[in-house]
Design a protein around this motif. Structure first.
Motif, PDB file in Angstrom:
ATOM      1  N   GLU C  89      26.629  61.442   7.319  1.00  0.00           N
ATOM      2  CA  GLU C  89      27.612  62.427   7.764  1.00  0.00           C
ATOM      3  C   GLU C  89      28.106  62.127   9.179  1.00  0.00           C
ATOM      4  OE1 GLU C  89      26.867  67.092   7.593  1.00  0.00           O
ATOM      5  OE2 GLU C  89      25.892  66.128   9.296  1.00  0.00           O
ATOM      6  N   GLU C  92      30.353  58.983   9.415  1.00  0.00           N
ATOM      7  CA  GLU C  92      31.696  59.275   8.914  1.00  0.00           C
ATOM      8  C   GLU C  92      32.600  59.789  10.041  1.00  0.00           C
ATOM      9  OE1 GLU C  92      34.449  58.883   6.294  1.00  0.00           O
ATOM     10  OE2 GLU C  92      32.365  58.393   5.845  1.00  0.00           O
ATOM     11  N   VAL C  93      32.034  60.650  10.870  1.00  0.00           N
ATOM     12  CA  VAL C  93      32.846  61.264  11.929  1.00  0.00           C
ATOM     13  C   VAL C  93      32.966  60.353  13.169  1.00  0.00           C
ATOM     14  CG1 VAL C  93      31.196  62.628  13.284  1.00  0.00           C
ATOM     15  CG2 VAL C  93      33.420  63.594  12.740  1.00  0.00           C
TER      16      VAL C  93
ATOM     17  N   ASP D  46      30.910  69.889  12.055  1.00  0.00           N
ATOM     18  CA  ASP D  46      32.185  70.524  11.714  1.00  0.00           C
ATOM     19  C   ASP D  46      33.093  70.597  12.948  1.00  0.00           C
ATOM     20  OD1 ASP D  46      31.433  70.781   9.050  1.00  0.00           O
ATOM     21  OD2 ASP D  46      30.510  72.731   9.370  1.00  0.00           O
ATOM     22  N   LYS D  49      34.418  67.039  13.563  1.00  0.00           N
ATOM     23  CA  LYS D  49      35.506  66.703  12.628  1.00  0.00           C
ATOM     24  C   LYS D  49      36.833  67.291  13.085  1.00  0.00           C
ATOM     25  CE  LYS D  49      32.779  66.344   8.367  1.00  0.00           C
ATOM     26  NZ  LYS D  49      32.303  67.135   7.199  1.00  0.00           N
ATOM     27  N   LYS D  52      38.154  65.412  16.086  1.00  0.00           N
ATOM     28  CA  LYS D  52      38.714  64.138  15.634  1.00  0.00           C
ATOM     29  C   LYS D  52      40.113  64.341  15.018  1.00  0.00           C
ATOM     30  CE  LYS D  52      37.440  60.243  12.659  1.00  0.00           C
ATOM     31  NZ  LYS D  52      36.461  59.769  11.662  1.00  0.00           N
TER      32      LYS D  52
END
Lengths: 97, 97, 97, 97
Positions: C89, C92-93, D46, D49, D52
């Motif tokens: 996870e 991915e970021v 979260d 993300k 980003k």
């Protein structure tokens, strides 16, 4: 993406020589990391630091070539009449730099 | 920035081998750019594209080593008792990646 | 990519407060650029400089949250037993950060 | 870094309008993150993300303004006679983009 219409545009000789000189040093740096990786004791973060250093050196070569391209080819594009093509081409390579 | 207190942490052998394999290919790519630069006709943007490709390949090696480091060393840091040190060290190398 | 199995992991309160504080300032900065853009005389490079400054400020918030995540959640992943999930996870970021 | 000598160069109206439109959306996105951060349950990744995503949106605005600057101001620099100044200024803002 053929750059045929710009077959007369060339990297200027001094920048070409300087880029070569720096890339020779970068090749040496990559070989240094390859030697590091032969050791069973190599530590992850030490590899990451070396990769980062090579990335920084490549950034410098890129900046050198970009600066020359802007001065010699992009700044004269309007006179030459290929503004759209030369800017589109450059933006493609600048993305996510 | 001596990493002496982590003298037992090592890049795992499979990742080390994969990183070596990729860096050999990157060295070949750098040599390809060096050959490009021997030609008087080389065009700036073609050099920039190749530099960008090498940067992308180096990013992949970095991600490989980082992933392994996170899984093997960072994820076990609390048990080992060196959370502060290992995270500070990692953040230093991740800056401006 | 549902993070349901990590429903108990939370951004720590101090980092959350600091991130909020910085994002309020970033919102103000974005509003400053919006005001700049109301003027017919605004110059491209002045806009690019401001965008770059906001990017830098967002990097700082990201580093703050990442550092906290590494210390509190990643460094304890082996004990919790979710190493694979939490590292996948995170990688991915981090890509193309 | 005063850009006084270029007081006549302006961001073109259509790009200015498009940049404004996108920055309004970015402001909304930042406000969305601020609301996320009001919740005690927010999860680090979260937030990363969302940061980003905002960075990506800012990249797009930057590319828009850069493309316009290259086409309208850099490509005409030789005719105007300010090649050195406009390229130096641009390289400064492109560093570590």
């Amino acid at each position: 993406m053929a750059s045929s219409h710009r077959h007369k545009l060339r990297l200027d000789p001094r920048t070409r020589e300087e880029a070569r000189r720096r890339l020779l040093s970068i090749r040496g740096h990559v070989e240094g990391i390859l030697r590091m990786l032969e050791s069973e004791d190599v530590y992850c973060v030490d590899v990451l630091k070396q990769i980062k250093a090579v990335q920084g050196a490549l950034d410098k070569v890129g900046e050198l070539v970009l600066r020359s391209h802007l001065k010699i080819h992009v700044a004269t594009a309007h006179e030459r009449g290929d503004v759209e093509a030369i800017v589109d081409e450059l933006m493609e390579v600048l993305k996510y730099r």
